[in-house]
Design a protein around this motif. Structure first.
Motif, short mmCIF file in Angstrom:
data_model
loop_
_atom_site.label_atom_id
_atom_site.label_comp_id
_atom_site.label_asym_id
_atom_site.label_seq_id
_atom_site.Cartn_x
_atom_site.Cartn_y
_atom_site.Cartn_z
N HIS A 292 41.62 34.22 13.21
CA HIS A 292 42.76 35.04 13.62
C HIS A 292 42.97 34.99 15.12
N GLU A 293 41.87 35.14 15.86
CA GLU A 293 41.97 35.18 17.31
C GLU A 293 42.29 33.82 17.92
N LEU A 294 42.11 32.74 17.14
CA LEU A 294 42.51 31.41 17.62
C LEU A 294 43.96 31.13 17.24
N ARG A 295 44.26 31.42 15.96
CA ARG A 295 45.57 31.02 15.43
C ARG A 295 46.71 31.87 16.00
N THR A 296 46.43 33.14 16.21
CA THR A 296 47.50 33.99 16.72
C THR A 296 47.98 33.55 18.10
N PRO A 297 47.06 33.47 19.10
CA PRO A 297 47.56 33.02 20.41
C PRO A 297 48.06 31.57 20.38
N LEU A 298 47.41 30.73 19.53
CA LEU A 298 47.86 29.33 19.46
C LEU A 298 49.31 29.26 18.98
N THR A 299 49.63 30.06 17.98
CA THR A 299 50.99 30.10 17.46
C THR A 299 51.97 30.48 18.56
N ALA A 300 51.57 31.56 19.26
CA ALA A 300 52.44 32.05 20.33
C ALA A 300 52.60 31.00 21.42
N ILE A 301 51.50 30.37 21.80
CA ILE A 301 51.55 29.36 22.87
C ILE A 301 52.44 28.18 22.44
N LYS A 302 52.15 27.68 21.23
CA LYS A 302 52.87 26.52 20.73
C LYS A 302 54.38 26.78 20.70
N GLU A 303 54.76 27.91 20.10
CA GLU A 303 56.17 28.22 19.94
C GLU A 303 56.86 28.49 21.28
N SER A 304 56.16 29.28 22.14
CA SER A 304 56.85 29.62 23.39
C SER A 304 57.02 28.38 24.28
N ILE A 305 55.99 27.52 24.29
CA ILE A 305 56.12 26.31 25.10
C ILE A 305 57.21 25.40 24.53
N PHE A 323 58.99 33.44 27.89
CA PHE A 323 58.16 32.70 26.94
C PHE A 323 56.92 32.12 27.59
N LEU A 324 57.01 31.72 28.87
CA LEU A 324 55.81 31.25 29.57
C LEU A 324 54.83 32.40 29.77
N GLY A 325 55.37 33.62 29.94
CA GLY A 325 54.52 34.82 30.04
C GLY A 325 53.72 35.02 28.76
N ILE A 326 54.44 34.84 27.63
CA ILE A 326 53.75 34.95 26.33
C ILE A 326 52.63 33.91 26.24
N ALA A 327 52.98 32.68 26.65
CA ALA A 327 51.99 31.61 26.60
C ALA A 327 50.77 31.94 27.45
N LYS A 328 51.02 32.50 28.65
CA LYS A 328 49.92 32.83 29.57
C LYS A 328 49.01 33.90 28.97
N ARG A 329 49.65 34.98 28.44
CA ARG A 329 48.87 36.06 27.81
C ARG A 329 48.00 35.51 26.69
N SER A 330 48.60 34.60 25.93
CA SER A 330 47.87 34.06 24.78
C SER A 330 46.70 33.19 25.23
N VAL A 331 46.94 32.44 26.34
CA VAL A 331 45.84 31.64 26.87
C VAL A 331 44.70 32.55 27.32
N ASP A 332 45.07 33.66 27.99
CA ASP A 332 44.05 34.63 28.41
C ASP A 332 43.27 35.16 27.21
N ARG A 333 44.03 35.40 26.15
CA ARG A 333 43.39 35.95 24.96
C ARG A 333 42.41 34.93 24.36
N LEU A 334 42.83 33.67 24.37
CA LEU A 334 41.93 32.61 23.89
C LEU A 334 40.67 32.56 24.75
#
Ligand SMILES: Nc1ncnc2c1ncn2[C@@H]1O[C@H](COP(=O)(O)OP(=O)(O)O)[C@@H](O)[C@H]1O
Ligand SMILES: [Mg+2]
Lengths: 511, 124
Positions: A292-305, A323-334
Motif C-alpha cells: 500500500h505504502e509503495l503503490r499509493t505514492p507511486l500511483t500519485a507520482i506516476k500520474e502527476s508527472i 501536480f509536481l507538489g503531489i509528486a514531491k509529497r509522494s516521494v517523501d512518503r516513499l
C-alpha cells in the motif's frame, strides 16, 4: 556377620527358642521337684526309723510289767504274757535293725538286744521264784531289771533325740533345696520372659520400623516427590515390599518424567506453531502495508508527472506546480517508508548504535518545536511547550530521542483536527525525567491501547479520515526508549484526545 | 449530458490525479475521502459509475460494494475497485462483492479510462 532372615524365618526361630526355653524350664523344674521329693522320702524314712525306735522304748517298758505283776500278784500266767511280749520285742528289734542304717543306731539296737537278753534272764529268775509276793530277792531282781530297762530307754531317748535332730536337719535342707529350686525356676522363667520380650520387641520393631519408613515414603511420593526411595533393604518380606515400592516409585517417576517431557514438547510445538502463525500474520501485514505504502505514492507520482509531462488540461504553471507538489509529497512518503522499515529492522536486530551521552532534554524539545510548529500551524493547531527548567542533565542519544518525540508529535498532529499539541517535561519520582505529548484529537479506544506499540498496527482516526503511515512509528519509538532503560505508554479516552508519555532514568541504576 | 463518476479514496493525492484525468476525459466527478461520505454521495449525486478504494479507514471497500449491489436502487451502478495491495483482499472476496472490475495501483490512465468508458456504455 549379620544373618539375614525372612520374617517367616524369624517367627520360626522365635517359636523354637520359646519352645527350647519351655523344655529347659520343664527339665529344670522336674529335676528340682525330683530333688525335693527325694529329700522328702528321706525325711519320711527317717521318721519311720524314729517311730520304730520310739515303739521299741514303749515295748521295753511294757516288757517289764508282767514280772512286776508276778511279784505283786503271784500269778503264773504273767510268764506267758512276758514270753509273748519278749517275742514281740525281738521281732520288733529285728524290724528296727532292718530299718536303721546309722552306725550309732545299729550299735544302740545291738545294745538293746543285749538288754533284752539280760531282762529275759532276770525275768526267768523272777518267774522261778516259788513265793513271789513280797519276795526280797524278787524285789532285788526287779530293781536290776528296772535299771536295765531304764538304761535302755534313756539310750533310746538319746538316739531318738539325735534322730530328731537329724530329721530337723533333713527338713531344713529339703526346705533349702525347695527354695533353691524355686529360685532356679523363677530365674529360668524370668530369663525366658526377658528373652521372649526382647526378641518379640526387636521382631516387632524389625517390622514396624521399615513399615513406618515405607509409610513416610509413600506420603512423600503422594506429595509428588517421585525420587523418594527405601534404602535399608532387609531380606524379609518387608524388604521385598520395599523393593517393589522402589520399583513402583521408579516407574512412576519415569512415566511422569516422560509425560512431563511430552507436555513440554507439546507446549513447545504449540508455541512454535503460534509463533509461526504470528510470523505469517506479521509478514502478511507487512507486505500489505509495504504494498500500500509503495503503490499509493507511486500511483500519485506516476500520474502527476504524466499529467505535467503530457501538458494535459490547461497546462498552466499553476497546474504543473500542483501536480509536481503531489509528486514531491509522494516521494517523501516513499522515502519515509524505506526509512521506517529499515530503521525498525535494524533496531529489532540490535544493529543500531546508540550514542548515549549527557544531554539537555529541554533543548531537544525546543528543537522539536522548531521542526514541528510550522506543520501544526499549517493544520490550524496550536503547538505548546511546558518545560521544567530544573531538570538535571541526563544521558541519552539526542537524535534517537528527537526521532521518538517527532513520531509522537507527528501522530498528534495527524490525529487532531482542531485544538492543540502540548509537549511537557518534568522530573518524576527521584530518578526519572518524563516527557509527555498531549493532543486534543480523536483519541484511542480502550481496546486498541494495548495494541498501539505493536508493529504495523494502524487504527486510523475512526472518523473516516485515513492517514498514510507504516504503523511502525510507535514500535520504533518503543525500541528506542527500551534501549535507554526507560518506559513508554499511552493514556487516552476515545474522542477526548490522547497523551503519550515516556520516562528516562536520570542515573543508571547500579546492580 | 456528461456522465457522473464518484471517486472514493482516503488518499487525497490519488483523488486529485484520478479526478483530473476523468474530468479531462469529459466526465463529471464527485469525490469522497471516506466510505460514509461516499455512501452519502451515492444517494445525493446518483453517479453513473463508482471508483472505490478497497482500503478505507471507516468502512471497507468490499462492504460498501456489497451493500450497493444488494440494494435495488443502486444495483445497476457499475463499481470499479481500486486496490494498492492484492494481498489485503482475496480474489474470492473480490468476486463475491459483486464489483464490475478491479484496477491495481499504480495503473495506466488509458486502462482506467477504457474500463470506465466500457462500463458506462454497457450500463446505458
Ligand atoms: N495521538 C494519537 N491519537 C490517536 N491515535 C493515535 C495517536 N498516535 C497513534 N495513534 C494510533 O496508533 C497507530 C499507530 O501509530 P504509529 O505506530 O505511529 O503508525 P502510523 O503513524 O504510521 O500509523 C496509528 O495508526 C493510530 O491509529
Ligand atoms: Mg506515526
Amino acid at each position: 556377620m549379620k544373618i539375614k532372615l525372612t520374617m517367616g524365618g524369624k517367627l520360626v526361630l522365635i517359636l523354637s527358642i520359646v519352645l527350647l526355653m519351655l523344655v529347659s524350664a520343664g527339665v529344670i523344674g522336674k529335676i528340682a521337684i525330683d530333688r525335693v521329693s527325694e529329700s522328702g522320702r528321706e525325711v519320711l524314712k527317717e521318721s519311720e526309723e524314729i517311730e520304730a525306735i520310739q515303739k521299741m522304748g514303749l515295748v521295753i517298758q511294757r516288757l517289764i510289767m508282767p514280772p512286776n505283776d508276778y511279784l505283786v500278784h503271784g500269778r503264773k500266767r504273767e510268764y506267758g504274757y512276758f514270753e509273748g511280749l519278749l517275742q514281740k520285742n525281738k521281732k520288733h528289734l529285728a524290724a528296727c535293725k532292718k530299718r536303721v542304717s546309722a552306725p550309732r543306731e545299729t550299735q544302740l539296737l545291738h545294745e538293746v538286744g543285749g538288754s533284752l537278753e539280760e531282762i529275759n534272764k532276770l525275768a526267768l529268775k523272777i518267774f522261778s521264784l516259788e513265793d513271789p509276793i513280797g519276795n526280797e530277792e524278787g524285789a532285788k531282781l526287779m530293781e536290776d531289771m528296772d535299771a536295765i530297762a531304764d538304761m535302755s530307754i534313756s539310750k533310746i531317748d538319746d538316739v531318738l533325740a539325735e534322730a530328731r535332730k537329724e530329721k530337723m536337719e533333713y527338713v531344713a535342707e529339703s526346705k533349702k533345696v525347695e527354695i533353691k529350686s524355686e529360685r532356679v525356676i523363677l530365674v529360668v522363667i524370668s530369663v525366658m520372659l526377658a528373652g521372649i520380650l526382647t526378641w518379640g520387641f526387636s521382631f516387632v520393631r524389625s517390622i514396624t520400623r521399615p513399615v513406618g519408613e515405607l509409610i513416610a515414603l509413600t506420603e512423600k511420593v503422594a506429595e509428588g516427590d517421585l525420587t523418594a526411595r527405601m534404602h535399608d533393604l532387609s531380606n524379609d518380606e518387608i524388604g521385598t515390599l520395599a523393593r517393589s515400592f522402589n520399583r513402583m516409585a521408579r516407574r512412576l517417576y519415569e512415566t511422569t518424567v516422560s509425560i512431563e517431557d511430552l507436555k513440554k514438547e507439546m507446549a513447545a510445538r504449540k508455541k512454535a506453531e503460534i509463533e509461526a502463525q504470528e510470523a505469517v500474520a506479521i509478514k502478511t501485514q507487512f507486505i500489505s502495508m509495504v504494498s500500500h505504502e509503495l503503490r499509493t505514492p507511486l500511483t500519485a507520482i506516476k500520474e502527476s508527472i504524466n499529467i505535467v509531462f503530457e501538458g494535459v488540461g490547461s497546462d498552466s504553471i499553476e497546474q504543473s506546480k500542483n501536480f509536481l507538489g503531489i509528486a514531491k509529497r509522494s516521494v517523501d512518503r516513499l522515502a519515509r517508508l524505506i526509512d521506517d522499515v529499515l530503521n525498525f529492522h535494524k533496531l529489532e536486530l540490535g544493529k543500531v548504535d546508540f550514542n548515549i551521552e549527557e544531554n539537555d532534554i529541554n533543548k531537544a524539545v525546543r528543537e522539536i518545536k522548531e521542526m514541528m510548529q510550522p506543520v501544526a500551524i499549517e493544520k490550524g493547531l496550536k503547538f505548546i511547550i511546558d518545560l521544567d527548567e530544573n531538570i538535571p542533565k541526563i544521558k541519552f542519544d539526542k537524535d534517537k530521542i528527537i526521532q521518538v518525540m517527532s513520531n509522537l508529535v507527528n501522530n498528534s498532529i495527524k490525529f487532531t483536527e482542531d485544538g492543540s499539541v502540548t509537549v511537557t517535561t518534568a522530573v518524576e519520582g527521584d530518578n526519572t525525567v518524563r516527557v509527555s505529548v498531549k493532543d486534543t484529537g480523536c483519541g484511542i479506544s480502550e481496546e486498541n491501547i494495548p495494541k498501539l506499540f505493536q508493529k504495523f498496527e494502524q487504527f486510523g482516526d475512526g472518523n473516516g479520515r485515513k492517514t498514510g503511515g507504516t504503523g511502525l512509528g510507535l514500535s520504533i519509538s518503543r525500541e528506542i526508549i527500551m534501549k535507554h532503560k526507560g518506559k513508554i505508554w499511552a493514556e487516552s479516552t476515545w474522542g477526548e484526545g490522547a497523551t503519550f508519555h515516556f520516562v528516562l532514568p536520570i542515573r543508571e541504576k547500579r546492580g | 449530458m456528461s456522465k457522473k463518476i464518484l471517486v472514493v479514496d482516503d488518499e487525497p493525492d490519488i483523488v486529485q490525479v484520478v479526478s483530473f484525468r476523468l474530468r479531462n476525459a469529459g466526465y463529471d466527478v464527485v469525490t469522497a475521502l471516506s466510505g460514509r461520505k461516499g455512501l452519502d454521495l451515492v444517494e445525493s449525486e446518483r453517479p453513473d459509475l463508482i471508483l472505490l478504494d478497497l482500503r478505507l479507514p471507516d468502512i471497507e471497500g468490499y462492504d460498501i460494494c456489497e451493500k450497493l449491489k444488494n440494494d435495488e436502487k443502486y444495483k445497476s451502478i457499475p463499481v470499479v475497485l481500486l486496490t494498492a495491495s492484492i494481498i489485503s483482499g482475496s480474489v474470492k472476496k473480490l468476486e463475491s462483492s459483486g464489483a464490475d472490475d478491479c484496477i491495481l495501483k499504480p495503473f495506466d490512465y488509458e486502462d482506467l479510462l477504457e474500463i470506465v468508458g466500457k462500463l458506462i456504455k454497457k450500463a446505458k
